[in-house]
Scaffold this motif. Sequence first.
Motif, PDB file in Angstrom:
ATOM      1  N   GLY A 147       0.806  -1.212   0.000  1.00 54.05           N
ATOM      2  CA  GLY A 147       0.000   0.000   0.000  1.00 54.05           C
ATOM      3  C   GLY A 147       0.838   1.261   0.000  1.00 54.05           C
ATOM      4  N   LYS A 148       0.171   2.381   0.237  1.00 53.46           N
ATOM      5  CA  LYS A 148       0.824   3.678   0.158  1.00 53.46           C
ATOM      6  C   LYS A 148       1.919   3.841   1.200  1.00 53.46           C
ATOM      7  CE  LYS A 148      -0.259   8.616  -0.107  1.00 53.46           C
ATOM      8  NZ  LYS A 148      -1.332   9.643  -0.048  1.00 53.46           N
ATOM      9  N   ASP A 149       1.667   3.384   2.422  1.00 55.28           N
ATOM     10  CA  ASP A 149       2.671   3.432   3.485  1.00 55.28           C
ATOM     11  C   ASP A 149       3.198   2.019   3.696  1.00 55.28           C
ATOM     12  OD1 ASP A 149       4.296   3.797   5.667  1.00 55.28           O
ATOM     13  OD2 ASP A 149       2.798   4.831   6.881  1.00 55.28           O
ATOM     14  N   ALA A 150       4.479   1.832   3.447  1.00 54.94           N
ATOM     15  CA  ALA A 150       5.052   0.478   3.500  1.00 54.94           C
ATOM     16  C   ALA A 150       5.224  -0.048   4.919  1.00 54.94           C
ATOM     17  CB  ALA A 150       6.402   0.459   2.782  1.00 54.94           C
ATOM     18  N   PHE A 151       5.210   0.846   5.904  1.00 54.00           N
ATOM     19  CA  PHE A 151       5.411   0.438   7.304  1.00 54.00           C
ATOM     20  C   PHE A 151       4.075   0.526   8.028  1.00 54.00           C
ATOM     21  CE2 PHE A 151       6.684   0.729  11.726  1.00 54.00           C
ATOM     22  CZ  PHE A 151       7.788  -0.119  11.800  1.00 54.00           C
ATOM     23  N   ILE A 152       3.556  -0.619   8.448  1.00 52.41           N
ATOM     24  CA  ILE A 152       2.197  -0.688   9.000  1.00 52.41           C
ATOM     25  C   ILE A 152       2.238  -1.291  10.396  1.00 52.41           C
ATOM     26  CG2 ILE A 152      -0.136  -1.594   8.637  1.00 52.41           C
ATOM     27  CD1 ILE A 152       0.873  -2.077   5.631  1.00 52.41           C
ATOM     28  N   ARG A 153       1.664  -0.582  11.371  1.00 55.30           N
ATOM     29  CA  ARG A 153       1.551  -1.111  12.731  1.00 55.30           C
ATOM     30  C   ARG A 153       0.180  -1.758  12.917  1.00 55.30           C
ATOM     31  NH1 ARG A 153       5.623  -0.145  16.064  1.00 55.30           N
ATOM     32  NH2 ARG A 153       7.072   1.544  15.550  1.00 55.30           N
ATOM     33  N   ASP A 154       0.198  -2.916  13.554  1.00 54.22           N
ATOM     34  CA  ASP A 154      -1.050  -3.597  13.872  1.00 54.22           C
ATOM     35  C   ASP A 154      -1.869  -2.730  14.839  1.00 54.22           C
ATOM     36  OD1 ASP A 154      -2.796  -5.560  15.536  1.00 54.22           O
ATOM     37  OD2 ASP A 154      -2.133  -6.762  13.830  1.00 54.22           O
ATOM     38  N   LYS A 155      -3.123  -2.548  14.544  1.00 57.72           N
ATOM     39  CA  LYS A 155      -3.972  -1.683  15.369  1.00 57.72           C
ATOM     40  C   LYS A 155      -4.138  -2.231  16.783  1.00 57.72           C
ATOM     41  CE  LYS A 155      -6.601   0.190  11.475  1.00 57.72           C
ATOM     42  NZ  LYS A 155      -7.927   0.304  10.832  1.00 57.72           N
ATOM     43  N   ASP A 156      -4.183  -3.548  16.902  1.00 58.60           N
ATOM     44  CA  ASP A 156      -4.400  -4.161  18.215  1.00 58.60           C
ATOM     45  C   ASP A 156      -3.103  -4.404  18.979  1.00 58.60           C
ATOM     46  OD1 ASP A 156      -7.188  -4.278  17.797  1.00 58.60           O
ATOM     47  OD2 ASP A 156      -6.944  -6.114  16.611  1.00 58.60           O
TER      48      ASP A 156
END
Length: 390
Positions: free
Chosen positions: A95-104
């Motif tokens: 996606g647009k941001d390659a670094f994604i933090r899990d919401k939970d």
Amino acid sequence: MDSKGILSFLKTQQNQITYLYENIVRIETPSSAKTALEELAAHLDTYLNAMGLNVVKHCYENAGPSIVASTKATALPPILLCSHLDTVHPVGAFGKDAFIRDKDNPDKVYGPGVYDTKGGVVIAIFVLKALLHFGYTKRQIKLVLVSDEEVAHNLSQGASAKLIEDEASGACCCFNCDSGRLNDRIVLQRNGGGIFKLKVHGKAAHAGNAPWEGANAILAASKMIAAIAELNDYNDAYFGAGVIKGGTKSNIVPDYCEVTNDIRFKTNAAYNDALAKIRTIADSNPDSRIHAEVEATGLFRAMEKVPKTDALLDHFADACQELGYNRPTGVFAGGCSDAAFVTYMGVPTLCGTGIVGDNGHTLEEYAFESSIIEQAAKVILTILTLPDDF
């Protein structure tokens, strides 16, 4: 330096660790993205130079750069840290941001290379930073980062693999900061892997008017594929035909067929033996008009145990225990890694000392950011307590 001091220092670096980790993941670097890899290498070059290290960049025509960063040489054999900058995912895959933090669970992150193996790059750098902070000068520490590990060093035509071997020569041990395993596992052995092309030449002929005048290269290749499959021994070496192409039209006896095969092997001796048998099959053609060649490419050596591998694991396990972590278990892994080029030089190596996570090479690739400090501390304490005679 005691274990509490190591963990305390690393915790003071948490903001810098997070900043570097996020930044280098967001520089998306599939193996073929030479410009992006040059950007990442320039970023790390600046970072490592600022730490006071001697930094040498190796550039290649079709691959991203390799970096060797080192402290001053000493009388004792050096210690090697390894990792790689390239990833398998196309740019934009996450996606647009390659670094994604899990919401939970904010400690759980997703993205291209978060696990394989940008997290390992960060670990290696902060191992070096901690050792410099503690004034460690007993052994030279060398960090080697390459940019085409995921494509078996083909883009550099094997030059980056040769660089690893050259830098490993004479080292006392190595920590390969590749993807760390869940459940306290450290990789001591790995399959080797390679690609070989079977190129079969025949004789073209009109399929309607004079088919007997031709020598069907596709038919000959299919018989060779079947014979090679009979060699499969999942204990030592196994093979698989992955891509086949040949012929021009259905009404012409094909005069050429090319088969791209994957080969996996548990020992380097098994690879040499298997390749000799494959060449024997290629040379055994009852029709003199058929000629076959075997072209071996993209070799990844097998990671094998060397005399001090188990002793290095014991030292590492002692460090883990002193830090309050579980003693690890040594395991065999099916996938290839650059650790193999180090063990080929006779250097005991622990692989999988990188960030802990799972699902590498998939869109579910994830890692636990907090394991950066844990894994770095284990390597740091192992180095600090390594005997002079190791």
